[in-house]
Design an enzyme around this catalytic site. Structure first.
Site, PDB file in Angstrom:
ATOM      1  N   SER A   1       8.995  34.465  74.451  1.00 36.29           N
ATOM      2  CA  SER A   1       8.377  34.433  75.784  1.00 36.29           C
ATOM      3  C   SER A   1       7.019  35.126  75.840  1.00 36.29           C
ATOM      4  O   SER A   1       6.266  34.905  76.775  1.00 36.29           O
ATOM      5  CB  SER A   1       9.317  35.061  76.823  1.00 36.29           C
ATOM      6  OG  SER A   1       9.369  36.459  76.661  1.00 36.29           O
TER       7      SER A   1
ATOM      8  N   LYS B   1       7.519  41.807  79.074  1.00 29.73           N
ATOM      9  CA  LYS B   1       6.743  40.925  79.961  1.00 29.73           C
ATOM     10  C   LYS B   1       5.408  41.573  80.294  1.00 29.73           C
ATOM     11  O   LYS B   1       5.172  42.736  79.999  1.00 29.73           O
ATOM     12  CB  LYS B   1       7.504  40.655  81.271  1.00 29.73           C
ATOM     13  CG  LYS B   1       8.863  40.014  81.076  1.00 29.73           C
ATOM     14  CD  LYS B   1       8.784  38.635  80.492  1.00 29.73           C
ATOM     15  CE  LYS B   1      10.176  38.101  80.185  1.00 29.73           C
ATOM     16  NZ  LYS B   1      10.131  36.919  79.358  1.00 29.73           N
TER      17      LYS B   1
END
Length: 190
Positions: free
Chosen positions: A39, A106
């Site tokens: 990700s 993230k």
């Protein structure tokens, strides 16, 4: 015999102090972390190791835009200091299996009060289009979406926007669920 016992006690107590210090440092100051998944491609690769500063979490500091952070994805529950200890690599043998729990890497996109919008596959913050050189490829979301980040929360996204489970799915991340900030990557050749 007493000399042997004193020597053994000296070694055991030195080891205990060193272990306690290592645990305190890794819970509250700095901790290694292994990236799992894609990700954050191309910024961070799967299985890449990073060093994370825990000081922002320890002192409840709000991260900046663009910071790469470790988050607790269980945003619907309160965190305690016990969580910090049980997630520590030195103490994970004490933790029970917690289905659905994952620590994610993230990037901070929105802070409290920000209005975020995806319009025609482009990301806007407070009406201004974000030009993000770090993302893997253009987003393909198909629908327009809008969020307003609540107080004491952040909005995070992966750099691989088309392959990231982030605030678009899990929701806003409470500041106490931001566990640390990436300081640097550890690279070595195999």
């Amino acid at each position: 015999m007493k000399k042997v016992i004193r020597e053994a006690w000296s070694w055991i107590s030195s080891f205990a102090v060193a272990l306690a210090l290592a645990i305190v440092v890794s819970v509250f100051v700095v901790q290694p972390y292994k990236v799992e998944g894609h990700s954050m491609d191309p910024t961070l690769a799967d299985q890449e190791r990073i060093i994370v500063s825990k000081l922002p979490h320890t002192f409840s500091r709000e991260p900046d835009y663009g910071d790469i952070v470790i988050i607790d994805s269980r945003v619907d529950r309160e965190r305690t200091v016990k969580d910090d200890f049980l997630e520590n690599p030195l103490l994970q043998f004490l933790a029970s299996e917690d289905e659905g729990h994952a620590l994610y890497v993230k990037r901070v996109i929105g802070k409290p009060g920000d209005e975020l919008e995806i319009r025609q596959n482009k990301l806007y913050r407070n009406g201004q289009e974000l030009h993000e050189s770090y993302i893997k490829e253009a987003m393909y979301v198909g629908v327009n979406e809008k969020w307003v980040v609540p107080k004491d929360s952040v909005f995070v996204m992966g750099d691989n926007r088309n392959n990231s489970r982030d605030s678009r799915q899990i929701g806003y991340v409470p500041l106490d669920h931001v566990l640390g900030k990436k300081v640097f990557e550890i690279s070595w050749t195999k």
